[in-house]
Design a protein around this motif. Structure first.
Motif, short mmCIF file in Angstrom:
data_model
loop_
_atom_site.label_atom_id
_atom_site.label_comp_id
_atom_site.label_asym_id
_atom_site.label_seq_id
_atom_site.Cartn_x
_atom_site.Cartn_y
_atom_site.Cartn_z
N UNK A 57 0.84 -1.19 0.00
CA UNK A 57 0.00 0.00 0.00
C UNK A 57 0.88 1.24 0.00
N UNK A 58 0.42 2.33 -0.59
CA UNK A 58 1.23 3.56 -0.56
C UNK A 58 1.29 4.12 0.85
N UNK A 59 2.20 5.02 1.12
CA UNK A 59 2.19 5.69 2.42
C UNK A 59 0.87 6.41 2.66
N UNK A 60 0.49 6.58 3.92
CA UNK A 60 -0.71 7.36 4.24
C UNK A 60 -0.62 8.77 3.66
N UNK A 61 0.59 9.32 3.64
CA UNK A 61 0.77 10.68 3.14
C UNK A 61 0.35 10.81 1.69
N UNK A 62 0.39 9.73 0.91
CA UNK A 62 0.00 9.79 -0.49
C UNK A 62 -1.50 10.00 -0.66
N UNK A 63 -2.29 9.63 0.37
CA UNK A 63 -3.75 9.77 0.31
C UNK A 63 -4.24 10.93 1.17
N UNK A 64 -3.37 11.90 1.42
CA UNK A 64 -3.69 12.96 2.37
C UNK A 64 -3.40 14.34 1.77
N UNK A 65 -4.32 14.90 1.03
CA UNK A 65 -4.07 16.24 0.47
C UNK A 65 -4.25 17.36 1.49
N UNK A 66 -4.83 17.04 2.66
CA UNK A 66 -5.19 18.09 3.62
C UNK A 66 -4.14 18.36 4.69
#
Length: 476
Positions: free
Chosen positions: A299-308
Motif C-alpha cells: 500500500x502507498x504511504x498514508x501521506x499519499x492519500x492525504x491532500x489536507x
C-alpha cells in the motif's frame, strides 16, 4: 569482515609490543610491518590510526610512527553529588518528568559479547549491507563539484525530489526536508506538534525509541491497541475524545514490533478520525524498503492519500543500508512544514552534504535495485527459517502474525512465563533477545519477546539461536 578482523588483531599485537620502545621511540616502518605480519598496507595504516586515536602512538608525515609520551597521572575525581540536587530541581515544575530511559534503545544498539547470537539487533548484518555500493557512492560523492560546501537547509533538491516520488500522491520536493535519520526526524516532528505536558497517542505495543523521544520531550504517551490489521479505529476515536490529544504516531506498514499492516478499510478511517479531532498523524514509514519477496504490492504511504496535511511522513534509508547511513525525510503539507524546518535547523543545521550526495549516488546507481531485490529474497528465507525453527523447538510460543516485511518476529510467551528471567537465561546460553515490556507505554496484556532475524550472519545462526533459546526456556 576479514579486513576488520586483521586490523583489530594487528592493533592488539602492536599494543602489546609498545613497551619495547621508550617514549618518543620510533616504531618499525609500515613496509616492515607489512612484511612481518603479512597484511596489506591498508591494514597497517588502519591499525596505526587506531593506536593514534587511543593516544598510544604519534604519527609524523614523512617520518613514521612513534610511541607517544605517557599522559600525566589523572587528577583526583571531583565530587559531583551536587548534580543530583540540580537535576532534580530542574524538573520539579515539569508536568511530565523528562528523564530519559534509553535502556530499551540501547538494547537494540549494543553489540553482544563474542559468541552471542544477535536476535536483539535492529539493523542488517554487515553481510546484507550494500557496503561496496555505499563505499563507491561516497567516493563518487566526494568528487562532485561543491560536495563539501554547505547544502540548502532543507536538503539537496534532487534528494528531496527522490523522496517525494517515493511517497507519491500530491507530495512534491517542496514538501520534503532531508533529516539525519528516522530517530531525529521523529524527534523533530514530536517537538513541533505537541507542547510539553501534552498527551500523544501511540500504538500499543510500539517502538521503545519513540516512547523515549516522547518522554524526553515531556509528553505523555497514551496507548491505542493494535491488532493484526493495525491500529483499531474505534479505540483511536475514543482516545482522541478522552485525552484531547492532537498527535498520533503510527507505523502503518510492518509495524514494530507486531509486523502488522494497516488494513485498507482502516486507512481512510484513521485519517478521518484524526482530521475530526484536529490532530496530526506522524507516519513512521521505517521499513518500506525491507519488504519480503512474497509480500505482493505494498500500500502507498498514508501521506499519499492525504491532500489536507493531516500526515507528517517520516521515511528513512537507514534500515535498508547501514546504521551509519543516517539519511531520512520529513514530509508535510501546509504551515506545519515551516515549524518542522525551524526546529530542525535549530537542532542540527543540516545533514552533511557529502552524506546527501552519497545518498543520491547510491539510490541512482544500478546497485540499488539489485540490493533491494537481494535483501527481499534473503529476509524471506531468514523469516521462514526462524518461523520453522520456533515451531519445531518452541511450539508453546505463540506467533500470531508472520509479517511479509521488516526484520523481526513478535512472540507471545506461554502464560506464567516471565520475560526478564528468560532474557537473562537466554544470554547465558549465548543468545541475545529483546523483552516485550519496553514496547508498552502501559501495563502489557501478556509477556512477549521480539526476535530479529536480520542482524545475524545467516540461517545457521538462526537455527542455533532458537535451539539455545529452547535450552534457556527449559532452565528459566
Amino acid at each position: 569482515m576479514q579486513e576488520r578482523s586483521s586490523v583489530g588483531e594487528l592493533a592488539n599485537q602492536l599494543r602489546r609490543e609498545l613497551d619495547r620502545y621508550s617514549p618518543g621511540g620510533k616504531l618499525p616502518s609500515s613496509r616492515a610491518l607489512v612484511e612481518r605480519f603479512r597484511v596489506s598496507p591498508v591494514t597497517v595504516s588502519r591499525a596505526l590510526a587506531q593506536l593514534t586515536a587511543e593516544g598510544l602512538v604519534v604519527t609524523r608525515p614523512g617520518a613514521g610512527a612513534f610511541r607517544a609520551t605517557p599522559r600525566a597521572a589523572t587528577t583526583a575525581t571531583g565530587d559531583t553529588s551536587w548534580q543530583e540536587v540540580a537535576l532534580s530541581a530542574d524538573g520539579a515544575a515539569d508536568v511530565v518528568p523528562r528523564t530519559v530511559d534509553a535502556s530499551a534503545v540501547l538494547a537494540t544498539l549494543a553489540v553482544p559479547p563474542p559468541g552471542v547470537i544477535e536476535f536483539n539487533g535492529g539493523y542488517l548484518h554487515p553481510s546484507l549491507q550494500p557496503e561496496r555500493a555505499m563505499a563507491a557512492a561516497l567516493s563518487r560523492a566526494g568528487r562532485r563539484p561543491g560536495a563539501w560546501s554547505r547544502p540548502p537547509m532543507e536538503g539537496l533538491p534532487e534528494l528531496r525530489e527522490w523522496f517525494a516520488r517515493g511517497i507519491g500522491g500530491s507530495v512534491t520536493a517542496a514538501d520534503v526536508l532531508v533529516s539525519a535519520g528516522g530517530q531525529t526526524a521523529l524527534t523533530t516532528a514530536l517537538r513541533a506538534l505537541a507542547p510539553p505536558g501534552a498527551p500523544v497517542l501511540v500504538e500499543s505495543p510500539t517502538y521503545p525509541g519513540m516512547l523515549a523521544i516522547a518522554r524526553a520531550a515531556g509528553l505523555r504517551p497514551v496507548p491505542v491497541p493494535v491488532d493484526a490489521d493495525g491500529v483499531r479505529p474505534a479505540l483511536l476515536a475514543d482516545a482522541f475524545h478522552a485525552t484531547g490529544a492532537r498527535v498520533l504516531v503510527c507505523q502503518p506498514l510492518f509495524q514494530n514490533p507486531t509486523g502488522a499492516v494497516l488494513a485498507p478499510a482502516r486507512r481512510p478511517e484513521v485519517l478521518r478520525i484524526a482530521r475530526d479531532a484536529g490532530a496530526f498523524v506522524i507516519e513512521d514509514d521505517f521499513v518500506r524498503r525491507l519488504v519480503h519477496e512474497d509480500a505482493g504490492p505494498l500500500p502507498p504511504p498514508l501521506a499519499a492519500d492525504d491532500p489536507d496535511g493531516v500526515v507528517v511522513h517520516v521515511g528513512s534509508l537507514t534500515k535498508a543500508t547501514s546504521p551509519s547511513f543516517r539519511v531520512s525525510a520529513l514530509a508535510a503539507h501546509g504551515p506545519v512544514l515551516e515549524r518542522l524546518r525551524a526546529i530542525q535547523v535549530v537542532d542540527t543545521f543540516f545533514v552533511p552534504r557529502p552524506l546527501q550526495e552519497a545518498a543520491l549516488e547510491l539510490v541512482g546507481s544500478p546497485a540499488w535495485p539489485r540490493h533491494l531485490r537481494a535483501i527481499s529474497a534473503e529476509l524471506k528465507i531468514r523469516r521462514d527459517t526462524m518461523t520453522a525453527a520456533l515451531r519445531l523447538e518452541l511450539p508453546d510460543f505463540s506467533l500470531p502474525h508472520i509479517p511479509s516485511g521488516g526484520y523481526h518476529l513478535w512472540l507471545r510467551l506461554p502464560a506464567g512465563t516471565d520475560e526478564q528471567p528468560l532474557t537473562t537465561a537466554a544470554l547465558r546460553t549465548g543468545v541475545a533477545l529483546t523483552p516485550g515490556r519496553p514496547y508498552f507505554s502501559a501495563e502489557p496484556p501478556a509477556a512477549h519477546i521480539r526476535l530479529s532475524f536480520a542482524a545475524v550472519a545467516g540461517t545457521g545462526e538462526i537455527v542455533e539461536g532458537v535451539r539455545r533459546l529452547r535450552a534457556a526456556y527449559g532452565t528459566g
